[in-house]
Structure formats: C-alpha cells, structure tokens
Design a protein around this motif. Structure first.
Motif, short mmCIF file in Angstrom:
data_model
loop_
_atom_site.label_atom_id
_atom_site.label_comp_id
_atom_site.label_asym_id
_atom_site.label_seq_id
_atom_site.Cartn_x
_atom_site.Cartn_y
_atom_site.Cartn_z
N HIS A 112 92.45 13.59 63.08
CA HIS A 112 91.01 13.40 62.92
C HIS A 112 90.27 14.44 63.76
O HIS A 112 90.82 14.98 64.73
CB HIS A 112 90.58 12.00 63.39
CG HIS A 112 91.17 10.89 62.59
ND1 HIS A 112 92.48 10.47 62.77
CD2 HIS A 112 90.66 10.09 61.62
CE1 HIS A 112 92.73 9.47 61.93
NE2 HIS A 112 91.65 9.21 61.24
N PHE A 113 89.03 14.70 63.37
CA PHE A 113 88.16 15.59 64.14
C PHE A 113 86.89 14.84 64.52
O PHE A 113 86.39 14.00 63.77
CB PHE A 113 87.79 16.82 63.31
CG PHE A 113 88.88 17.84 63.22
CD1 PHE A 113 88.92 18.92 64.08
CD2 PHE A 113 89.89 17.70 62.26
CE1 PHE A 113 89.94 19.86 64.00
CE2 PHE A 113 90.91 18.63 62.18
CZ PHE A 113 90.94 19.71 63.05
N THR A 114 86.41 15.15 65.72
CA THR A 114 85.11 14.65 66.14
C THR A 114 84.17 15.85 66.26
O THR A 114 84.60 16.95 66.62
CB THR A 114 85.18 13.92 67.49
OG1 THR A 114 85.60 14.83 68.52
CG2 THR A 114 86.15 12.75 67.42
N ALA A 115 82.90 15.62 65.98
CA ALA A 115 81.95 16.73 66.03
C ALA A 115 80.54 16.20 66.23
O ALA A 115 80.17 15.13 65.70
CB ALA A 115 82.01 17.55 64.74
N ASN A 116 79.75 16.93 66.98
CA ASN A 116 78.34 16.59 67.17
C ASN A 116 77.50 17.19 66.05
O ASN A 116 77.71 18.34 65.64
CB ASN A 116 77.84 17.12 68.51
CG ASN A 116 78.18 16.18 69.65
OD1 ASN A 116 78.53 15.03 69.44
ND2 ASN A 116 78.08 16.68 70.87
N CYS A 117 76.56 16.41 65.59
CA CYS A 117 75.69 16.86 64.50
C CYS A 117 74.23 16.54 64.80
O CYS A 117 73.91 15.49 65.39
CB CYS A 117 76.05 16.17 63.18
SG CYS A 117 77.69 16.59 62.55
N ILE A 118 73.34 17.42 64.38
CA ILE A 118 71.91 17.15 64.41
C ILE A 118 71.59 16.25 63.21
O ILE A 118 71.98 16.55 62.08
CB ILE A 118 71.11 18.46 64.33
CG1 ILE A 118 71.39 19.31 65.58
CG2 ILE A 118 69.61 18.18 64.19
CD1 ILE A 118 70.80 20.71 65.52
N ILE A 119 70.91 15.15 63.45
CA ILE A 119 70.60 14.18 62.40
C ILE A 119 69.34 14.62 61.64
O ILE A 119 68.33 14.98 62.24
CB ILE A 119 70.39 12.77 62.98
CG1 ILE A 119 71.60 12.38 63.86
CG2 ILE A 119 70.18 11.76 61.86
CD1 ILE A 119 72.93 12.38 63.14
N LYS A 120 69.45 14.57 60.32
CA LYS A 120 68.31 14.94 59.47
C LYS A 120 68.05 13.85 58.44
O LYS A 120 68.98 13.20 57.96
CB LYS A 120 68.58 16.27 58.77
CG LYS A 120 68.77 17.45 59.72
CD LYS A 120 69.01 18.76 58.98
CE LYS A 120 67.76 19.26 58.27
NZ LYS A 120 67.98 20.60 57.67
N ASN A 121 66.79 13.65 58.14
CA ASN A 121 66.36 12.75 57.06
C ASN A 121 65.75 13.64 56.00
O ASN A 121 64.61 14.07 56.12
CB ASN A 121 65.34 11.74 57.59
CG ASN A 121 65.07 10.64 56.58
OD1 ASN A 121 65.56 10.68 55.46
ND2 ASN A 121 64.30 9.64 56.99
N GLY A 122 66.55 13.94 54.99
CA GLY A 122 66.13 14.96 54.03
C GLY A 122 66.14 16.32 54.70
O GLY A 122 67.14 16.73 55.29
N GLU A 123 65.01 17.00 54.67
CA GLU A 123 64.90 18.31 55.32
C GLU A 123 64.37 18.20 56.74
O GLU A 123 64.34 19.19 57.47
CB GLU A 123 63.99 19.22 54.50
CG GLU A 123 64.53 19.58 53.12
CD GLU A 123 65.83 20.37 53.21
OE1 GLU A 123 65.93 21.23 54.10
OE2 GLU A 123 66.73 20.11 52.40
N GLU A 124 63.96 17.00 57.13
CA GLU A 124 63.33 16.81 58.43
C GLU A 124 64.36 16.42 59.50
O GLU A 124 65.19 15.54 59.28
CB GLU A 124 62.25 15.72 58.36
CG GLU A 124 61.09 16.05 57.43
CD GLU A 124 60.27 17.22 57.95
OE1 GLU A 124 60.10 17.32 59.19
OE2 GLU A 124 59.80 18.02 57.12
N VAL A 125 64.26 17.08 60.64
CA VAL A 125 65.13 16.73 61.77
C VAL A 125 64.61 15.45 62.42
O VAL A 125 63.41 15.32 62.70
CB VAL A 125 65.15 17.87 62.81
CG1 VAL A 125 65.92 17.45 64.06
CG2 VAL A 125 65.77 19.13 62.21
N VAL A 126 65.49 14.50 62.65
CA VAL A 126 65.12 13.26 63.33
C VAL A 126 65.01 13.56 64.83
O VAL A 126 65.88 14.21 65.41
CB VAL A 126 66.18 12.15 63.08
CG1 VAL A 126 65.80 10.88 63.83
CG2 VAL A 126 66.32 11.89 61.58
#
Length: 385
Positions: free
Chosen positions: A163-177
């Motif tokens: 398995h891999f773990t990774a950090n991600c920037i959360i987005k709602n559609g095109e908008e960054v949360v």
C-alpha cells in the motif's frame, strides 16, 4: 523501571534498557541475522532494493509491523524499544534500517485508519506501507469518497509495498477546501499499490538499496475510509503510542538510523586502525593520534546517544503517566535527535581521512556505510539544530 522499558525486542535478544548506559547496537540482533543482512548488502545495491534474504527476515520478525496496533496483528512497540531496535537494524545495514523505519513508521498510521479499513490492510503477513508526506497530490471530493491524482517523490520501500500513503490537497470541484486559517486542507490517504505507477527515480550515491522511487496516481477512486487524520484526538486506537507527536516520532527514528550507521562506520574504523598499528611506515606519534581520535569520537557518540535516549525515554514515560508530553520534554526529543544526527555526521567525517583508500573504494563495506550516512543525513527533518 517501567515495564515498557524492559520488554523483548522483536526478532532480537531481550531488550533491557538502562538509562545510564548505551549498549552497542549489536546486543539487540543475533549474529546470524546480522550475517544474512550484511552478506546480501551489495547484492541489494545491485538490485536497487532490499534483497529477498533480507526481506525474509523482515517478514519473519514482523519489522514492518513494529508500530501497527496489536489489535491488527501488529507489535505496537513502545518508542524506547523502537528507536533502539531501529538503530540496531541500521547498524547492520543502513538501507535496510531506513526502509524498515520508513515503512513501519507508515504502519503507525494504523492507529488512525478506520478499523474496517485497517483490518483489511494489516491482515497480510507481508503488509508494507510506503509513501510520502509531501502534499503533491489532489483529492477531489466525489459522492462516494475522493478521486486522487498526483505524483510523489522518495517512497522508500516502493518496490515491495502493498500500500501507499500520500498527502493530498482537498478540492471540491475546482475549488480548494480551506482550513479555518485560510490555508489549504491537506489530508493523508492510503491506497493499494496496484493502483499506482512506480517511477524509477532514485539515483543517489547512498541508500542505494532502499528503492526510494517516485510514484503517481492517475484518477484513483477511493472511498472515505481511505482518508484519515494524524492527530491524537483522531486516533481510532486509544493506546499511548498513537498519542505521541508525529514530528518527534519521525525525528527520533531517523536520528536512530543515522546513529546506527555511524557506529557501524566506527566499528570498521577500529579494524582498519588496528591494522595500521602494525604498519612500520606510521610513526608512534601517528599511531597514537589515530587511536586517540577513534576513542574521542566514540565517546562523543556515546554522549550524544545517552542524551538522546534519555530524552526519548522521558517523553514516553511522561506521556504514559500524564496522558500528554509537555512542551519542554518534547522539544528535548527534537533537540537531541538533531544533535545526535549532527554528531554522527561529524564523527564519521573526522575519521574518514585516516582510513586510507579502502574507504573510497565503492566495493568496500566502509565506503558503503559512508555513502549511506551521507545520503540519509540529507533528510530535511534533521538538517538544522
């Protein structure tokens, strides 16, 4: 003495911790295990990843599960036990120690992953989590979870990760949360290795056998259970290990690795310097110089290790007794981790010029250790005091 400071270390001799004494790393590993690890070290470099003989030991001793919760068949080791064992494995071989540390460190996330998902992930005897803390991916919210796209560098153990773990920037559609302070919301995710592409990218002088390649995800669909938070308040498993601050956990384990490599280097120096004592071309003054130099730097390492282990042990005992490790105690772990890493680098560099050309021969064990410690010590967590 606290029972967590005298329980047996996995796959090793019994671990009894004396806060006033720093044992040599060899005391925690059987000679047979050390021989297998070292005999396959150069073959592992040629493979560019952990050798199958080394990996068999890792699976047998459950080293990838050192920090996995017991409820998921993990070993759930205390931090004092963990850092000493990781120093020992890294003393046996730097690349192996590094992969075990990074991958078992990711196993610590099992304390924060939803129980349903964690049970599924950690059931295998060969489970191994690789990954990256860099927020170089994005996770777009979907009706059932998230869609993940991104590319991450330096995932040690990528070649045998399940398995891999990774950090991600959360987005709602095109908008960054956004968080309350206006910064982008970043969350970690876990997904099966079959869903990512591994990109050969590890082309460095040392740590050759770590297989620390890059990986990418191209629109992976995951459900909400694949997302978790690394925060004591978000821990699913309510044991003390998962209340320990993640930053200091990372700093301490990496410092222990660099310490193990430095001790390995000095052990090899001892053999080389002993041979030099028999050489007629060296004057008595020169022989005395290298002898004194080695003793001096062994003492420096012992002093740094004592301070480091004292800080780690105290932080663990404080957390267990008070339910929280105070700021001063935790800051001592950060400070002594950095000092230990710095001392290790400086001791190795001070001794290196007296080792002769063998230390510059890429086919020699001492050169392999020298390359490993100088590559590992570039980790950003331990660069500055």
């Amino acid at each position: 003495m606290d029972k967590d400071l005298q329980s047996p270390a996995s796959g090793c001799n019994r671990l009894k911790i004396d806060p006033m004494k720093t044992e040599h790393p060899s005391t925690l590993l059987s000679p047979d295990i050390v021989k297998i690890i070292r005999d396959s070290a150069f073959a592992a470099e040629r493979l560019g990843k952990i050798h199958p003989d080394q990996l068999a030991i890792v699976y047998e001793q459950k080293w990838f599960k050192l920090l996995v919760p017991e409820v998921y068949s993990g070993l759930e080791k205390s931090l004092p036990e963990l850092v000493r064992l990781e120093e020992s494995i890294s003393w046996a071989n730097g690349s192996l120690g590094w992969v075990v540390t990074l991958c078992c460190g990711a196993g610590w996330f099992g304390g924060f992953i939803a129980a349903e998902k964690a049970t599924e992930i950690f059931g295998s005897t060969e489970v191994c989590l690789a990954g990256s803390g860099a927020a170089t991916g994005e996770a777009v919210i979907t009706p059932n979870g998230y869609k993940i796209t991104g590319k991450w560098k330096y995932a040690s153990g990528a070649d045998h990760a399940t398995h891999f773990t990774a950090n991600c920037i959360i987005k709602n559609g095109e908008e960054v949360v956004l968080n309350d302070d206006g910064s982008p919301l970043v969350l970690p995710f876990i997904f099966e290795s079959s869903k990512v592409n591994i990109l050969p990218a590890w082309k460095y002088t040392g740590m050759v056998a770590t297989g620390s390649d890059a990986f990418e995800a191209q629109g992976i669909e995951v459900n909400k259970l694949n997302c978790f938070q690394i925060n004591p308040n978000a821990a699913i498993v309510k044991n003390v290990l998962y209340q320990y601050p993640f930053l200091q956990l990372a700093e301490a384990t990496l410092a222990a690795n660099i310490s193990g490599m430095a001790i390995h280097f000095m052990d090899l120096c001892s053999n080389i310097f002993a041979e030099k004592q028999e050489q007629e071309k060296l004057s008595p003054q020169q022989k005395n110089l290298i002898t004194a130099l080695l003793v001096n730097h062994k003492n420096k390492m012992d002093k740094a290790r004592r301070s480091f282990y004292r800080a780690v042990d105290q932080s663990w005992l404080t957390l267990k007794s008070d339910g929280v490790a105070d700021k001063k105690t935790i800051e001592a772990v950060s400070k002594t981790s950095r000092i230990l890493a710095k001392t290790a680098r400086e001791c190795v560099d001070r001794l290196y010029p007296y080792c002769g050309l063998i230390a510059a021969n890429t086919d020699s064990e001492i050169n392999q250790v020298w390359r490993d410690i100088h590559t590992a010590s570039q980790h950003s967590l331990l660069t500055f005091l």
